[in-house]
Scaffold this active site. Sequence first.
Site, PDB file in Angstrom:
ATOM      1  N   SER A  72     -22.069  27.586  -9.896  1.00  0.00           N
ATOM      2  CA  SER A  72     -22.616  26.300  -9.458  1.00  0.00           C
ATOM      3  C   SER A  72     -22.911  25.352 -10.607  1.00  0.00           C
ATOM      4  CB  SER A  72     -23.889  26.526  -8.637  1.00  0.00           C
ATOM      5  OG  SER A  72     -24.849  27.267  -9.377  1.00  0.00           O
ATOM      6  N   HIS A 115     -30.681  22.769 -10.378  1.00  0.00           N
ATOM      7  CA  HIS A 115     -29.283  22.612 -10.774  1.00  0.00           C
ATOM      8  C   HIS A 115     -29.094  21.282 -11.497  1.00  0.00           C
ATOM      9  CE1 HIS A 115     -28.372  26.003  -8.136  1.00  0.00           C
ATOM     10  NE2 HIS A 115     -27.180  26.034  -8.699  1.00  0.00           N
TER      11      HIS A 115
END
Length: 286
Positions: A35, A265
């Site tokens: 990711s 993230h």
Amino acid sequence: MRPAALVLILTVLATFTVPASAAPPARDYVALGDSYAAGPGIPIQNATPPGCARSDQNYPAQLARWLKVDTFQDVSCSGATTVHMTAPQQVSGGPNPPQLDALSPKIDLVTLTIGGNDIGFGEILARCGQEGAKDPTGNPCQRYYTQSGRDVLADRVAAVAPKIARTLDGIKKRSPHAKILVVGYLRILPPHTGCWPAVPFAAGDTAYFDGVERALNATTAATAHKAGAHFVDPYYFSLNHDACQPRDRRWVEPLQPANPAAPIHPNAAGMRVVAGLTWATHLLTR
């Protein structure tokens, strides 16, 4: 690589000029990874398959545009581990095929971001958040992972090295003429004081988690160098840009993102910096 040179190049990138003309040639590029390469939550998601949460503004896509490559395949996928380099990954709208299947002898550039899911980043974040609620001023998560007398996370980091080494060997076998850039992880939390409850780690566990991330990046770097690949170190350059910083300064989002990105993230700014560092590494290595 000299940090001063990278800082200079990133200063140029900050002017939003496209630096493609200065880079050495790269014709056929494949991006591999998890990711932190795919870019979940960052517009625009390309839905190939949807469960991979792959953005057209992630660092591989930006790097491909800057280098003006002839062909570009981004097969990175959120949740990927080293297992998914050679085995399919079941995701929503999937499966995502084995990532190394995208390689061939004609490929001359490969980027790889992997290892975080192998050590259980998601589980660690959940566990440390759960433990932090019990003792916000202590280090309950560190105590949890060291209660056996060994540091479980340190053991996991050590165990990921041969897995990454096998992945790099697989890349070289499939694309023997490719330059391989192994890209590490942006700094997620500050090295000392955290930001509970935005990131609900206890005070002592912020430094512990940061140490685990540093160890993972260092292990990945050593493994890459041993395999003849080049390591890109976003962590080194992201001090004061972690998830605890203000919205306009951070490159990684907290649990409740204010910029479009998945929790914990990279956001679009973080991806652009990683793209710049990766481009710089490509420029400065042969």
